[in-house]
Motif scaffolding. Structure first.
Motif, mmCIF file in Angstrom:
data_model
loop_
_atom_site.group_PDB
_atom_site.id
_atom_site.type_symbol
_atom_site.label_atom_id
_atom_site.label_comp_id
_atom_site.label_asym_id
_atom_site.label_seq_id
_atom_site.Cartn_x
_atom_site.Cartn_y
_atom_site.Cartn_z
ATOM 1 N N LYS A 154 36.889 33.601 32.406
ATOM 2 C CA LYS A 154 37.078 33.951 30.979
ATOM 3 C C LYS A 154 37.673 35.353 30.810
ATOM 4 C CE LYS A 154 32.703 31.722 29.687
ATOM 5 N NZ LYS A 154 31.361 32.073 29.218
ATOM 6 N N ARG A 155 37.780 36.088 31.908
ATOM 7 C CA ARG A 155 38.133 37.508 31.828
ATOM 8 C C ARG A 155 39.424 37.825 32.579
ATOM 9 N NH1 ARG A 155 33.429 40.976 30.991
ATOM 10 N NH2 ARG A 155 31.782 39.648 30.163
ATOM 11 N N ARG A 156 39.966 39.010 32.315
ATOM 12 C CA ARG A 156 41.100 39.502 33.106
ATOM 13 C C ARG A 156 40.533 40.063 34.408
ATOM 14 N NH1 ARG A 156 45.650 43.857 30.955
ATOM 15 N NH2 ARG A 156 46.571 44.317 33.001
ATOM 16 N N ASP A 157 40.997 39.542 35.531
ATOM 17 C CA ASP A 157 40.460 39.951 36.832
ATOM 18 C C ASP A 157 41.199 41.193 37.323
ATOM 19 O OD1 ASP A 157 39.476 40.228 39.370
ATOM 20 O OD2 ASP A 157 39.696 38.110 39.925
ATOM 21 N N MET A 158 40.497 42.338 37.360
ATOM 22 C CA MET A 158 41.121 43.601 37.781
ATOM 23 C C MET A 158 40.434 44.169 39.023
ATOM 24 S SD MET A 158 42.148 45.353 34.124
ATOM 25 C CE MET A 158 43.400 46.395 34.877
ATOM 26 N N ARG A 159 39.850 43.280 39.823
ATOM 27 C CA ARG A 159 39.101 43.736 40.996
ATOM 28 C C ARG A 159 39.999 44.327 42.064
ATOM 29 N NH1 ARG A 159 35.617 38.396 42.085
ATOM 30 N NH2 ARG A 159 37.608 37.515 41.378
ATOM 31 N N ASN A 160 41.295 43.968 42.077
ATOM 32 C CA ASN A 160 42.193 44.474 43.119
ATOM 33 C C ASN A 160 42.924 45.752 42.701
ATOM 34 O OD1 ASN A 160 41.514 42.440 44.893
ATOM 35 N ND2 ASN A 160 43.017 41.022 44.012
ATOM 36 N N TYR A 161 42.615 46.260 41.522
ATOM 37 C CA TYR A 161 43.252 47.507 41.067
ATOM 38 C C TYR A 161 42.442 48.694 41.587
ATOM 39 C CZ TYR A 161 46.038 44.770 37.724
ATOM 40 O OH TYR A 161 46.917 43.881 37.146
ATOM 41 N N LEU A 178 37.934 54.503 35.838
ATOM 42 C CA LEU A 178 39.374 54.524 35.584
ATOM 43 C C LEU A 178 40.081 53.747 36.688
ATOM 44 C CD1 LEU A 178 39.951 58.306 34.690
ATOM 45 C CD2 LEU A 178 39.928 56.378 33.113
ATOM 46 N N SER A 179 41.076 52.923 36.308
ATOM 47 C CA SER A 179 41.924 52.294 37.329
ATOM 48 C C SER A 179 43.333 52.850 37.171
ATOM 49 C CB SER A 179 41.918 50.767 37.190
ATOM 50 O OG SER A 179 42.530 50.372 35.980
ATOM 51 N N PHE A 180 44.082 52.859 38.298
ATOM 52 C CA PHE A 180 45.402 53.490 38.293
ATOM 53 C C PHE A 180 46.364 52.662 39.136
ATOM 54 C CE2 PHE A 180 48.562 56.294 40.180
ATOM 55 C CZ PHE A 180 49.028 57.000 39.089
ATOM 56 N N THR A 181 47.495 52.291 38.530
ATOM 57 C CA THR A 181 48.531 51.538 39.244
ATOM 58 C C THR A 181 49.897 52.098 38.865
ATOM 59 O OG1 THR A 181 47.160 49.579 38.875
ATOM 60 C CG2 THR A 181 49.366 49.199 39.718
ATOM 61 N N ILE A 190 47.094 52.378 33.320
ATOM 62 C CA ILE A 190 45.793 53.054 33.443
ATOM 63 C C ILE A 190 44.762 52.247 32.662
ATOM 64 C CG2 ILE A 190 44.489 55.147 32.849
ATOM 65 C CD1 ILE A 190 47.275 56.605 33.307
ATOM 66 N N GLY A 191 43.704 51.858 33.368
ATOM 67 C CA GLY A 191 42.626 51.097 32.736
ATOM 68 C C GLY A 191 41.414 51.984 32.523
ATOM 69 N N ILE A 192 40.870 51.936 31.324
ATOM 70 C CA ILE A 192 39.603 52.641 31.041
ATOM 71 C C ILE A 192 38.560 51.526 30.918
ATOM 72 C CG2 ILE A 192 38.374 54.116 29.386
ATOM 73 C CD1 ILE A 192 41.690 54.831 28.884
ATOM 74 N N HIS A 193 37.706 51.432 31.930
ATOM 75 C CA HIS A 193 36.786 50.300 32.047
ATOM 76 C C HIS A 193 35.365 50.742 31.708
ATOM 77 C CE1 HIS A 193 40.150 48.322 33.961
ATOM 78 N NE2 HIS A 193 40.241 49.326 34.813
ATOM 79 N N ILE A 194 34.759 50.050 30.771
ATOM 80 C CA ILE A 194 33.438 50.425 30.263
ATOM 81 C C ILE A 194 32.450 49.292 30.555
ATOM 82 C CG2 ILE A 194 32.177 51.211 28.201
ATOM 83 C CD1 ILE A 194 34.631 52.994 29.033
ATOM 84 N N ALA A 195 31.242 49.664 30.954
ATOM 85 C CA ALA A 195 30.196 48.666 31.228
ATOM 86 C C ALA A 195 30.083 47.686 30.056
ATOM 87 C CB ALA A 195 28.866 49.372 31.453
ATOM 88 N N THR A 270 35.722 44.117 37.234
ATOM 89 C CA THR A 270 36.294 45.212 38.021
ATOM 90 C C THR A 270 35.448 45.483 39.266
ATOM 91 O OG1 THR A 270 35.115 46.735 36.550
ATOM 92 C CG2 THR A 270 37.452 46.433 36.110
ATOM 93 N N TYR A 271 36.022 46.291 40.156
ATOM 94 C CA TYR A 271 35.346 46.670 41.398
ATOM 95 C C TYR A 271 35.656 48.142 41.639
ATOM 96 C CZ TYR A 271 34.278 46.759 46.453
ATOM 97 O OH TYR A 271 33.762 47.067 47.695
ATOM 98 N N SER A 272 34.634 48.985 41.658
ATOM 99 C CA SER A 272 34.857 50.432 41.858
ATOM 100 C C SER A 272 34.983 50.734 43.352
ATOM 101 C CB SER A 272 33.706 51.232 41.252
ATOM 102 O OG SER A 272 33.839 52.597 41.603
ATOM 103 N N ASP A 273 36.146 51.318 43.736
ATOM 104 C CA ASP A 273 36.391 51.646 45.145
ATOM 105 C C ASP A 273 35.741 52.953 45.565
ATOM 106 O OD1 ASP A 273 38.589 49.562 45.830
ATOM 107 O OD2 ASP A 273 39.255 50.432 43.942
ATOM 108 N N GLN A 274 35.457 53.821 44.588
ATOM 109 C CA GLN A 274 35.041 55.182 44.953
ATOM 110 C C GLN A 274 34.206 55.785 43.829
ATOM 111 O OE1 GLN A 274 36.753 57.289 47.700
ATOM 112 N NE2 GLN A 274 35.032 58.623 47.273
ATOM 113 N N ARG A 275 33.173 56.518 44.225
ATOM 114 C CA ARG A 275 32.415 57.290 43.245
ATOM 115 C C ARG A 275 32.626 58.775 43.520
ATOM 116 N NH1 ARG A 275 26.311 59.519 42.842
ATOM 117 N NH2 ARG A 275 26.937 60.901 41.177
ATOM 118 N N PHE A 276 33.085 59.508 42.520
ATOM 119 C CA PHE A 276 33.255 60.962 42.641
ATOM 120 C C PHE A 276 32.253 61.697 41.769
ATOM 121 C CE2 PHE A 276 37.959 60.312 43.595
ATOM 122 C CZ PHE A 276 37.849 60.756 44.907
#
Length: 568
Positions: A154-161, A178-181, A190-195, A270-276
């Motif tokens: 049902k959603r836009r799949d952005m796990r590979n971004y 934030l996602s960046f491509t 640029i994606g601003i992804h919110i829980a 989404t899938y977060s690759d890194q936590r800063f």
């Protein structure tokens, strides 16, 4: 207009009560005075204070100085409290011929001066809970948290971004990522992804009622009192690294001048690759450049979240630097449009294991903080514009706005009066000249002895930002449309924003605004109480810290003079 009521004529009215008053003119001064003849609505019946026990009765001496009457406690209403205990008491009755209200002790908090006692006292004083009822926790535990293929479809799949979060070092809940491509046409997506809290928090459930009642998380010096149970706030909703999460996103195609070419809003996975931590992102911004070919960078162990050095991939370094560059352009545009820059330094404490303050430091906002801030502002503004504006005109759709009125003319005049003594001035002829000269003032006072006082007075001259369905724009940010979309884990208005946005994305009609306006008022009120509690906890820690420095001499700046004394 305000009407003066002498102490003797308060008629059992307490601070904040709705009362009926008889108004008359005083013969000598011709000024208006009033007698309270009826209390229509008691705003507060529970008070925190110290219990003074006599043989067969006692009194609660309230902490709140606006509560002018001690509460009488009969022997059978003491609830096991001992003399000198810090307690919470509820007023049950106020007999006609008694100068004191009658009450009962509902909670014994502990001894004054004890750390937990004082923190719980602060929360109770502002009617803020510090625990969840068992049925709320139970409902949270019973939620289905599996991310199914059916839900993903049902959603836009952005796990590979490429996606990452930047938060305080000690953060437990991660609201936003934030996602960046880099796109083939040279622009950036640029994606601003919110829980996606509203996926789990459903209307007319115990969980939702509790979240609405609280309306906000409360950040005291030594603890967070969350709006949602930990299982949601730190667990299933939190955008933790290396975990798939359900998110609500604002995705923008942006060119290298930070112009928005396309926008998309909707539910994602989404899938977060890194936590800063902010400090780690700041290290990248300060030690790497885009010009010399981006290479991996090693984060030193003294600022690393993991307390050991680790390497950050070149793609993440490049994304951080590009986002920083775009954020700086967005900020510059905002300031040019008349936004006001309150970059205030915050007081923070180093706490030992018992939560005693062992050190004090100042926290200021650096590029990494401003990077996140600019993209959150962008998402909040664009979501509000998308719903609130149609071809540049108001759409009249019911929505949740965060508004900020223009400054009060009288307050600006009194600010001008004080700053002129230091050789500064503000130009209040137009809206534009006011914000421009306020920014100039805040810039000019930086690093000077009077900076804290003038910044505080400048903030006080501003109106308060509030939630409402009636949009008047946001003066401080210089936005015509502004909403809160980016923190649904800790703010209930953001949950309402998500629900309404999805309702409109699904083609829904505009609901009536009355219910939402009532909810906005409640949220604004709870936010104000939370912020008072936060300030009280800071004052408490400051006093606790300074107790070890009695009889020492310090240089100080007088920041206020009142009839009862001087603030230094």
């Amino acid at each position: 207009d305000d009407i003066f009521i002498p102490n003797i004529n308060l008629g059992k009215g307490l601070h904040g009560d709705v009362v009926k008053a008889y108004v008359y003119k005083r013969k000598r001064s011709n000024k208006l005075e009033a007698d309270v003849v009826q209390v229509i609505e008691r705003v507060k019946s529970e008070f925190v204070g110290v219990f003074q026990k006599n043989k067969n009765f006692g009194f609660v001496i309230c902490d709140n100085h606006k509560m002018y009457a001690d509460i009488f406690i009969a022997h059978n209403k003491m609830n096991g409290a001992e003399h000198g205990d810090k307690v919470q008491a509820t007023i049950s009755d106020w007999p006609e011929n008694s100068k004191n209200p009658f009450g009962k002790i509902t909670t014994v908090l502990g001894k004054p001066g004890d750390h937990n006692t004082e923190m719980h006292s602060i929360l109770l004083e502002y009617d803020l809970p510090y625990e969840f009822e068992p049925e709320v926790e139970k409902e949270a535990q019973e939620l289905s948290v599996e991310i199914t293929d059916k839900e993903i479809a049902k959603r836009r799949d952005m796990r590979n971004y490429l996606t990452f979060t930047i938060d305080p070092k000690d953060a437990k809940d991660f609201d936003d990522a934030l996602s960046f491509t880099k796109l083939e046409n040279g622009n950036y997506e640029i994606g601003i992804h919110i829980a996606d809290v509203s996926h789990y928090l459903r209307p007319r459930t115990i969980l939702d009622d509790e979240a609405y009642d609280r309306a906000t998380s409360v950040y005291l010096v030594d603890r967070v009192v969350p709006m949602l149970p930990e299982m949601l706030s730190n667990g299933v909703c939190s955008l933790r690294p290396h975990e798939e999460k359900l998110t609500f996103s604002a995705v923008f195609e942006i060119d290298n001048k930070a112009q928005i070419k396309k926008q998309w809003f909707g539910r994602t996975v989404t899938y977060s690759d890194q936590r800063f931590a902010y400090e780690e992102a700041q290290y990248i911004i300060e030690h790497c450049t885009l010009t010399s070919g981006v290479k991996p960078v090693t984060i030193p162990e003294n600022i690393s979240i993991t307390d050991s050095a680790y390497e950050v991939k070149a793609s993440v370094v490049e994304a951080t630097l590009q986002l920083d560059k775009l954020a700086k352009i967005l900020r510059k545009k905002r300031m040019k449009q008349g936004a006001i820059s309150f970059d205030r330094v915050e007081v923070k404490f180093n706490l030992d294991e018992e939560a005693n303050p062992v050190g004090v430091f100042f926290k200021s906002s650096k590029d990494a903080n401003k990077l996140i801030e600019e993209f959150m502002l962008l998402a909040n503004r664009k979501v509000a514009e998308y719903i609130g504006s149609r071809q540049g005109r108001p759409s009249n759709k019911t929505f949740i706005y965060r508004v900020h009125d223009e400054p009060d003319v009288e307050k600006l005049a009194s600010l001008q009066n004080i700053i002129s003594k230091f050789g500064y001035k503000i130009n209040t002829e137009t809206k534009e000249s006011t914000s421009e000269s306020l920014n100039q003032l805040l810039n000019d006072v930086q690093g000077k002895a009077e900076s804290n006082m003038i910044e505080t007075l400048a903030i006080r001259s501003m109106s308060k930002a509030v939630y409402t369905t009636y949009n008047i724009g946001h003066y401080g940010l210089a936005f015509d449309y502004y909403s809160h979309f980016t923190s649904p884990i800790r703010r209930y208005p953001d949950v309402m924003t998500h629900r309404l946005l999805q309702h409109y994305l699904d083609g829904g009609e505009s609901p009536k605004s009355d219910l939402y306006e009532e909810r906005c008022k409640h949220s604004s009120k709870r936010e104000e109480l939370a912020s008072k509690a936060e300030r009280s906890s800071i004052k408490y820690m400051q006093v606790k810290y300074m107790q070890d420095h009695k009889a020492e001499i310090f240089k100080g700046v007088i920041t206020g003079v009142t009839e009862w004394g001087i603030y230094v």
